[in-house]
Write a protein that holds these residues in place. Sequence first.
Motif, mmCIF file in Angstrom:
data_model
loop_
_atom_site.group_PDB
_atom_site.id
_atom_site.type_symbol
_atom_site.label_atom_id
_atom_site.label_comp_id
_atom_site.label_asym_id
_atom_site.label_seq_id
_atom_site.Cartn_x
_atom_site.Cartn_y
_atom_site.Cartn_z
ATOM 1 N N ALA A 142 0.829 -1.202 0.000
ATOM 2 C CA ALA A 142 0.000 0.000 0.000
ATOM 3 C C ALA A 142 0.867 1.256 0.000
ATOM 4 O O ALA A 142 2.068 1.217 0.317
ATOM 5 C CB ALA A 142 -0.912 0.002 1.235
ATOM 6 N N ALA A 143 0.251 2.381 -0.362
ATOM 7 C CA ALA A 143 0.963 3.660 -0.321
ATOM 8 C C ALA A 143 1.415 3.937 1.110
ATOM 9 O O ALA A 143 0.750 3.556 2.081
ATOM 10 C CB ALA A 143 0.057 4.779 -0.815
ATOM 11 N N SER A 144 2.548 4.589 1.246
ATOM 12 C CA SER A 144 3.117 4.827 2.583
ATOM 13 C C SER A 144 2.150 5.567 3.503
ATOM 14 O O SER A 144 2.126 5.320 4.716
ATOM 15 C CB SER A 144 4.428 5.615 2.459
ATOM 16 N N SER A 145 1.322 6.452 2.928
ATOM 17 C CA SER A 145 0.380 7.215 3.752
ATOM 18 C C SER A 145 -0.726 6.338 4.320
ATOM 19 O O SER A 145 -1.393 6.711 5.289
ATOM 20 C CB SER A 145 -0.248 8.344 2.918
ATOM 21 N N ASN A 146 -0.917 5.158 3.737
ATOM 22 C CA ASN A 146 -1.969 4.260 4.194
ATOM 23 C C ASN A 146 -1.429 3.023 4.912
ATOM 24 O O ASN A 146 -2.182 2.096 5.195
ATOM 25 C CB ASN A 146 -2.849 3.823 3.016
ATOM 26 N N GLN A 147 -0.143 2.981 5.153
ATOM 27 C CA GLN A 147 0.442 1.855 5.869
ATOM 28 C C GLN A 147 0.351 2.096 7.378
ATOM 29 O O GLN A 147 0.330 3.244 7.840
ATOM 30 C CB GLN A 147 1.913 1.659 5.474
#
Length: 807
Positions: free
Chosen positions: A572-577
Motif C-alpha cells: 500500500a501507499a506509505s500514507s496508508n500503511q
Amino acid sequence: MSKKEYKLSKTLYGHSLDVRSVTVTSKNDIISGSRDKTAKFWKYNSLQDNYEEVMSYKDQKNFVGAVLYIEPTEEYPDGLVVTGGNDNVILVYKPSEPFATFTIKQHTNTVSCLSKGNENNYFLSGSWDNSAKYHNLTGRPTCLVTFSGHSAAIWSVIQLKDNKIVTASADKTIIIWSNNGDKFQTLTGHTDCVRALVDIPELSVFASAANDASIKIWKYTGDNIQTLYGHTNYIYSIANDKSVGPDCLISSDEDRTVRVWENGINTDTISLPAQSIWSVACLSNGDIVTGSSDGIIRIFTRDESRVANEQALTKFAEEVNNLKQQNMQEIGGVKVSDLPGKEALYDPGKKSGQMKMIREDGKVVAYTWVMNGDASHWEKVGDVMGGTDKDSSGKTVYEGKPYDFVFSVDVEDGKPPIKLPYNKGDDVYQAAHAFLTKNFLPAEYLEQVVDFILKNSKEQYVPPTNNEYQDPFTGGSRYTPSYQSNAGQMGMNVDPFTGGSSYSTNSTKPVVNNAPLSRGGNADPFTGASSYTTTSQMAAAATYFPISSYKTFDTGDPNVVLNKLKEFNGKAASSNQIGEAELASVIEICSGPPSNATVFDLVFKLLDWPDDLVFPVLDIIRLSVRHAINNKVIAEVNNGVIMTKLLYYIGEGHRVANNTILAFRILSNLCLHETGENIVFNNRFDLMENITSLGTLNKNGQIALATVLLNMTILSLRKLDELGCSVLAQVLPDVATKLTDPESQFRVYVALGTLMKQCNSHKAELVQKINENSNFLTTLQLHSLSGGNELEIKRTNCVKQLQALLF
C-alpha cells in the motif's frame, strides 16, 4: 429591514439527482454540484433575466458534494470552477472547458466542502477523512497546510477576515486554527454534527449551523454570543445575505424550509417541495439560490419584477402542499416524500428491465427501463400498492381497505410502529389473531389484544400516528414484548446456509399456519426436524418457508487474515500503511469489541487501500460486525460511510470479485444488530438497484448475493415495509433467472416463498408482479422438473412449494 416575503423567481432543471451544493459568482452566475456525478455552470442573462446551462462538468467518478467558484485573476482571467466528490478527488476546471485542468488527490475520503481563501487562487477543502487542507492554485496546485485534529468528518471549513481558519465537524466541535496549522481553540456548544459555517467579517463574527437544529453566532475570539432557534431538523447550509445587511443570514435544512434571519429574528420562512434543502447561496441582487433533494435549483426573490408568473407560482404552491400531505403518508413505514420525484427519470437505466420507484402526483409509481437503442425509455408499470389515507367516508384506508380504526402499536423502542386495523362489528378475536400472526407475536397475547381493541374502539377515530391510548401489554402508551429476537444470537447447531454455527431458533417466532412453530435446540428452519439433514426423504417433507432468522457468514481465521494484511500493508501507499503492532490490534475486532476504540480509525484508514488490496480489510469488517458494539460503531462512523463503500464494491463498474463477495457478506452480517439492520434498511433501494445492474458472479458471489436478498426480505417483513416487499417481488425473480448455482437459486426461492407467506395483505398483488416475469416462470418450471444431486432435489422441492403459492 424589508418586510416583503420571498417568492419563487426561477426553477432550473438539468440535474437528475440531489443538488448537494450551490455557489454563485459576482456576476450572479450559479454553479451546482449533484449526486448525478456532474457539476453545472448556469450563466445569468441580465437583459432577459434568465439562466442558461452553458457547461456540464463530468469528470467526477462519484457524486459531487461541493462546488466553488474562484473569481478571475491575472493567471486565470475567466476564473476557475472547483468540485469535490465522493471519489475523494478535487477537480479544477476552466469555466468554458468540460474537462478538468487540475486533479488534486490529497484527501483519502469524500471531499465534503470547499471555500475561498483570502488570497487570490487560494482555497480550502474539508473531508470525511477528518482533515481540512489549504491549497494554492498559482502555477501547479500545491497543498500548503493540513489541519488535523477532529475525530470525525469535517463538514465545513472557512477562512476568517483575520486569516484564521475555522473547521466544523461531525464530532460536534468547531476548531479555530492559525493559517499555518496551529490549533488555537476548540469550541463546544452544539450537541450534534456541525454542518455549516459562514464568516460575517463586517461584525467580526462567524455563524455555525448543526444537526441539533440551532444556529450559533461566535466572536472571532471564540465566545458564543447568540443562539438562534426555529428549524425543526438538521440544518445543512447557511449563507450571509450582504444585500440586506451583515446581520442577515439564510439557512436551509431537512424540515423542507429555508429561513431568513435578520438581527437574530426569523423574519421569513420559505417552504419547498423537497425533503432536504442541501445548500443555499445568496446572489448579489438579493435573491436566494437553493439546491435540494429533488434535483432542482430554485431561485427566490423579494423583487416583484423578478417574481415568477402566476401559473408557476400556483404550480409551486400545489407542489409544496402535496409534499406536506405526502410527508404524512406512509407505505409500509416508508414516507412517500422520501422517494425521488419524476426528475429521477432523467437518468437513463443501466439495463433492460431495471426498476425504479418514484413519487408522482402523491402516489408511488413503478417504472421499468425499456432498452431499445436511441428509443430507450422509462416505461410506467403502475402504482405501487399500500398506503394509509382516508376515503371519502372518512375511514382510514390501510393496505387498500377502509377501517374505522388503525391503531399504531410500538412493539420495540427504535422500531417502526405496527398497525392494528379494526372495523366495528368485526369478529374481535379474528382481528386480534390476524394481528398476532402477521407480526410474529406470541399467541398468548391474544386476550390482551382483544381487550385492547374492545377498550379503544369505543373512542372516536384514533389517527395512525397517535399512541396516546391504553396499550394491551402494559396499560401504558408503549410496550416491549417479553420475547427476544433471534436475529443476533449465535447457536451451536449447523446452519444449512453457511455450514457455520450461526443459526439459532426461538420458540416464540415465527408463527406459521396460524400457530407458533415449536422447535427444539437444533431444529432445522426448513424441515422442523431436530437436526439438519440433506437426505432426499427429509427434503421432500421439508417446509422451506417462511423463515425469520437472518443468515450470516461466520467462518474465518483471523490469523490468516492478519498474514494477508501484513503482505498487503507493504504494497500500500506509505500514507496508508500502519505498523505491525497496529495491524495485530486491528484483528482484535474479529472476536469482539477492541480494548482501544482507535482501532476503528485504523480499520477505516486501511479501507482506503486500493481495490486490489482491500479485501482482507473487508473480511475483518465482515467478522467484526457480528458483535453488537462493533456493528454499531462501524455502521455509524462518518454518517454511515461504510454503506457508501459497500455500494461501490457491488456497483456495476467494480471489477474485483473478492470485494464484491465480501461486501455482500458484510451486508448480510450487518443485519444481526439494530444499527447495522437500520443502515441496510435505509439504503435498501440503492442496494437493489445496484444488484439488478450486476454482471456475472462466480458461485461464492452468487451465494453471497442470494443471502443478502434473503435477509432483505426478512428485514422488509420485520419493518412492515410494503414498498420494499413490492420492489423485492420484482427484483427476486429477475435475479433468480441470472443465477446458475443451485444453492443460490434455492435461497432466492426461499426468499420469495417467505415473501408470499408473510405479506398476506398483498399476496395477490405480489403474485401478479411475479407472474408477469415470463423468464422467471420458465426457469421455475425447469427447476421443478430437474433431479440430480441432493442440493438440486432440495431446490426442486422448494420450487414446488413456491409454485403452489403462485398458481
